[in-house]
Write a protein that holds these residues in place. Structure first.
Motif, PDB file in Angstrom:
ATOM      1  N   PHE A   1       6.725  13.411  57.360  1.00  0.00           N
ATOM      2  CA  PHE A   1       6.689  13.288  55.904  1.00  0.00           C
ATOM      3  C   PHE A   1       8.081  13.455  55.300  1.00  0.00           C
ATOM      4  CE2 PHE A   1       2.297  14.160  56.938  1.00  0.00           C
ATOM      5  CZ  PHE A   1       1.604  13.339  56.049  1.00  0.00           C
ATOM      6  N   VAL A   2       8.869  14.379  55.847  1.00  0.00           N
ATOM      7  CA  VAL A   2      10.233  14.578  55.355  1.00  0.00           C
ATOM      8  C   VAL A   2      11.077  13.337  55.609  1.00  0.00           C
ATOM      9  CG1 VAL A   2      12.361  15.910  55.675  1.00  0.00           C
ATOM     10  CG2 VAL A   2      10.154  17.085  55.576  1.00  0.00           C
ATOM     11  N   LEU A   3      10.914  12.724  56.780  1.00  0.00           N
ATOM     12  CA  LEU A   3      11.670  11.506  57.098  1.00  0.00           C
ATOM     13  C   LEU A   3      11.322  10.391  56.123  1.00  0.00           C
ATOM     14  CD1 LEU A   3      13.514   9.890  59.017  1.00  0.00           C
ATOM     15  CD2 LEU A   3      11.474   9.360  60.380  1.00  0.00           C
ATOM     16  N   ASN A   4      10.038  10.218  55.833  1.00  0.00           N
ATOM     17  CA  ASN A   4       9.626   9.176  54.897  1.00  0.00           C
ATOM     18  C   ASN A   4      10.218   9.400  53.513  1.00  0.00           C
ATOM     19  OD1 ASN A   4       8.092   7.308  56.317  1.00  0.00           O
ATOM     20  ND2 ASN A   4       6.355   7.492  54.946  1.00  0.00           N
ATOM     21  N   LEU A   5      10.237  10.656  53.092  1.00  0.00           N
ATOM     22  CA  LEU A   5      10.790  10.984  51.781  1.00  0.00           C
ATOM     23  C   LEU A   5      12.292  10.731  51.748  1.00  0.00           C
ATOM     24  CD1 LEU A   5       9.999  12.156  48.998  1.00  0.00           C
ATOM     25  CD2 LEU A   5      10.564  14.420  49.898  1.00  0.00           C
ATOM     26  N   ALA A   6      12.983  11.120  52.823  1.00  0.00           N
ATOM     27  CA  ALA A   6      14.434  10.944  52.897  1.00  0.00           C
ATOM     28  C   ALA A   6      14.824   9.472  52.907  1.00  0.00           C
ATOM     29  CB  ALA A   6      14.986  11.640  54.141  1.00  0.00           C
ATOM     30  N   LEU A   7      13.981   8.625  53.523  1.00  0.00           N
ATOM     31  CA  LEU A   7      14.273   7.193  53.602  1.00  0.00           C
ATOM     32  C   LEU A   7      13.780   6.427  52.380  1.00  0.00           C
ATOM     33  CD1 LEU A   7      13.451   6.507  57.378  1.00  0.00           C
ATOM     34  CD2 LEU A   7      15.709   6.792  56.321  1.00  0.00           C
ATOM     35  N   GLY A   8      13.199   7.131  51.433  1.00  0.00           N
ATOM     36  CA  GLY A   8      12.729   6.482  50.214  1.00  0.00           C
ATOM     37  C   GLY A   8      11.435   5.712  50.372  1.00  0.00           C
ATOM     38  N   ARG A   9      10.713   5.953  51.454  1.00  0.00           N
ATOM     39  CA  ARG A   9       9.448   5.242  51.678  1.00  0.00           C
ATOM     40  C   ARG A   9       8.304   5.863  50.879  1.00  0.00           C
ATOM     41  NH1 ARG A   9       9.915   5.393  58.218  1.00  0.00           N
ATOM     42  NH2 ARG A   9      11.640   3.910  58.495  1.00  0.00           N
ATOM     43  N   SER A  10       8.500   7.081  50.416  1.00  0.00           N
ATOM     44  CA  SER A  10       7.488   7.759  49.608  1.00  0.00           C
ATOM     45  C   SER A  10       8.192   8.557  48.527  1.00  0.00           C
ATOM     46  CB  SER A  10       6.621   8.679  50.479  1.00  0.00           C
ATOM     47  OG  SER A  10       7.410   9.675  51.096  1.00  0.00           O
ATOM     48  N   SER A  11       7.431   8.954  47.536  1.00  0.00           N
ATOM     49  CA  SER A  11       7.996   9.727  46.435  1.00  0.00           C
ATOM     50  C   SER A  11       6.932  10.678  45.907  1.00  0.00           C
ATOM     51  CB  SER A  11       8.474   8.793  45.317  1.00  0.00           C
ATOM     52  OG  SER A  11       7.360   8.219  44.656  1.00  0.00           O
ATOM     53  N   PHE A  12       7.329  11.471  44.913  1.00  0.00           N
ATOM     54  CA  PHE A  12       6.385  12.399  44.302  1.00  0.00           C
ATOM     55  C   PHE A  12       5.630  11.755  43.140  1.00  0.00           C
ATOM     56  CE2 PHE A  12       9.508  15.264  46.308  1.00  0.00           C
ATOM     57  CZ  PHE A  12       8.639  16.054  47.053  1.00  0.00           C
TER      58      PHE A  12
ATOM     59  N   PRO B   1      -0.842  11.620  61.056  1.00  0.00           N
ATOM     60  CA  PRO B   1      -0.103  11.119  59.893  1.00  0.00           C
ATOM     61  C   PRO B   1       1.399  11.383  59.970  1.00  0.00           C
ATOM     62  CG  PRO B   1      -2.126  12.188  59.196  1.00  0.00           C
ATOM     63  CD  PRO B   1      -1.981  12.469  60.656  1.00  0.00           C
ATOM     64  N   GLY B   2       1.794  12.535  60.514  1.00  0.00           N
ATOM     65  CA  GLY B   2       3.219  12.828  60.637  1.00  0.00           C
ATOM     66  C   GLY B   2       3.887  11.964  61.689  1.00  0.00           C
ATOM     67  N   LEU B   3       3.269  11.891  62.881  1.00  0.00           N
ATOM     68  CA  LEU B   3       3.839  11.057  63.945  1.00  0.00           C
ATOM     69  C   LEU B   3       3.809   9.583  63.568  1.00  0.00           C
ATOM     70  CD1 LEU B   3       2.257  12.764  67.096  1.00  0.00           C
ATOM     71  CD2 LEU B   3       4.565  13.065  66.188  1.00  0.00           C
ATOM     72  N   GLY B   4       2.774   9.181  62.824  1.00  0.00           N
ATOM     73  CA  GLY B   4       2.670   7.792  62.398  1.00  0.00           C
ATOM     74  C   GLY B   4       3.777   7.374  61.457  1.00  0.00           C
ATOM     75  N   ARG B   5       4.413   8.350  60.817  1.00  0.00           N
ATOM     76  CA  ARG B   5       5.537   8.048  59.924  1.00  0.00           C
ATOM     77  C   ARG B   5       6.869   8.038  60.662  1.00  0.00           C
ATOM     78  NH1 ARG B   5       1.489   9.792  56.808  1.00  0.00           N
ATOM     79  NH2 ARG B   5       1.477   9.232  54.586  1.00  0.00           N
ATOM     80  N   ILE B   6       6.843   8.432  61.920  1.00  0.00           N
ATOM     81  CA  ILE B   6       8.056   8.436  62.732  1.00  0.00           C
ATOM     82  C   ILE B   6       8.150   7.178  63.590  1.00  0.00           C
ATOM     83  CG2 ILE B   6       9.274   9.642  64.595  1.00  0.00           C
ATOM     84  CD1 ILE B   6       8.094  12.257  63.523  1.00  0.00           C
ATOM     85  N   ILE B   7       7.011   6.738  64.121  1.00  0.00           N
ATOM     86  CA  ILE B   7       7.030   5.537  64.956  1.00  0.00           C
ATOM     87  C   ILE B   7       7.256   4.291  64.103  1.00  0.00           C
ATOM     88  CG2 ILE B   7       5.491   6.594  66.648  1.00  0.00           C
ATOM     89  CD1 ILE B   7       3.210   4.909  65.508  1.00  0.00           C
ATOM     90  N   PRO B   8       7.793   3.203  64.678  1.00  0.00           N
ATOM     91  CA  PRO B   8       8.022   1.956  63.907  1.00  0.00           C
ATOM     92  C   PRO B   8       6.721   1.169  63.745  1.00  0.00           C
ATOM     93  CG  PRO B   8       8.748   1.651  66.156  1.00  0.00           C
ATOM     94  CD  PRO B   8       8.297   3.083  66.056  1.00  0.00           C
ATOM     95  N   ALA B   9       5.815   1.670  62.922  1.00  0.00           N
ATOM     96  CA  ALA B   9       4.465   1.098  62.810  1.00  0.00           C
ATOM     97  C   ALA B   9       4.451  -0.399  62.490  1.00  0.00           C
ATOM     98  CB  ALA B   9       3.663   1.882  61.779  1.00  0.00           C
ATOM     99  N   PRO B  10       5.312  -0.903  61.572  1.00  0.00           N
ATOM    100  CA  PRO B  10       5.264  -2.349  61.289  1.00  0.00           C
ATOM    101  C   PRO B  10       5.529  -3.211  62.516  1.00  0.00           C
ATOM    102  CG  PRO B  10       6.453  -1.200  59.562  1.00  0.00           C
ATOM    103  CD  PRO B  10       6.234  -0.203  60.653  1.00  0.00           C
ATOM    104  N   LEU B  11       6.318  -2.699  63.453  1.00  0.00           N
ATOM    105  CA  LEU B  11       6.625  -3.463  64.666  1.00  0.00           C
ATOM    106  C   LEU B  11       5.472  -3.439  65.666  1.00  0.00           C
ATOM    107  CD1 LEU B  11      10.326  -2.352  65.281  1.00  0.00           C
ATOM    108  CD2 LEU B  11       9.476  -4.337  64.014  1.00  0.00           C
TER     109      LEU B  11
END
Length: 260
Positions: free
Chosen positions: A36-47, A164-174
């Motif tokens: 979740f932190v990675l997604n937030l840092a990369l701008g993929r999610s927000s508050f 959900p956390g691991l799913g945000r780390i792996i390259p899911a679109p690929l």
């Protein structure tokens, strides 16, 4: 379940097991938060999300804190605190079921879920995985007097929540069209580590792992069969009918211009 009375470890083995389950609890919590932190840092999610999403996040993060605190309390010998936290878990787990269901419905209706998952997978398999976690976690609490069963069932239950956390780390679109099963299968690494550790230390795998993982894998298999059945498609279409989520394809897809 006659084996419940046979899982009292030798003192040295018990201390070694306690260290293992404490480390595993902290690593699983850290892996989940990292996604979740990675997604937030990369701008993929927000508050910028509705209250349902924020409530879900607070409740599930509270569970991570509770799970980690339980592991640390028993490792430090504070049995009284561990028991108090266990009683709190009886309340938190049902609340998680409600909050998790609410946020899944919101995501499905607002956007059809993540684009790299099929909507029917996200709605049905995701929900059944959540309820599998709840069932295994409550079972673990019910057999808390049998330490071997309690620890291992709770580890299997917690492994489900790392998805959900691991799913945000792996390259899911690929990984389309296999992103959903891959995001589930990678969570099995935690119980597999536990099973390997049991075999190495004790010469056998504790039956709690066989039961826990048998239920976990079985629920996933059944959830996929339901998701891709006529009933699964019909339920998903009913759930998102008339909402923005109905505007996307049922199957996983790459949005126009993605990665461009």
């Amino acid at each position: 379940m006659a084996t419940l009375s046979t899982d009292t470890p030798r003192p040295a083995a018990g201390r070694s097991d306690t260290r293992f389950f404490t480390i595993m609890a902290l690593v699983m919590c850290a892996a989940t938060v990292s996604g979740f932190v990675l997604n937030l840092a990369l701008g993929r999610s927000s508050f910028a999300e509705p209250a349902t999403v924020h409530a879900h996040g607070i409740i599930f993060m509270a569970w991570l804190g509770l799970y980690a605190a339980q592991a640390i309390s028993i490792a430090s010998g504070n049995v009284a605190l561990h028991r108090q936290l266990g009683r709190a878990a009886y309340v938190v787990i049902p609340v998680m079921m409600v909050a998790g269901t609410a946020v899944m419905v919101h995501s499905a209706q607002a956007r059809g879920g993540p684009f790299f998952f099929a909507v029917n997978e996200f709605v049905i398999s995701n929900a059944m995985g959540l309820y599998c976690f709840g069932g295994l976690a409550l079972w673990a609490l019910r057999v808390r007097r049998h330490q071997g069963w309690h620890r291992r069932l709770m580890l299997v239950a917690m492994s489900i929540l790392t998805g959900p956390g691991l799913g945000r780390i792996i390259p899911a679109p690929l990984l389309i069209p296999y992103a959903w099963p891959v995001s589930i299968v990678i969570t099995w690494i935690w119980p597999l580590i536990g099973m390997w550790t049991d075999w190495r230390r004790h010469g056998r795998v504790h039956p709690a792992y066989w039961w826990g993982m048998g239920i976990n894998v079985g629920v996933f298999a059944v959830s996929m069969l339901i998701a891709y059945s006529p009933v699964g498609y019909a339920f998903t279409e009913w759930l998102i009918a008339g909402t923005p989520g109905a505007g996307r394809p049922m199957a996983p897809f790459l949005p126009p211009g993605f990665g461009g």
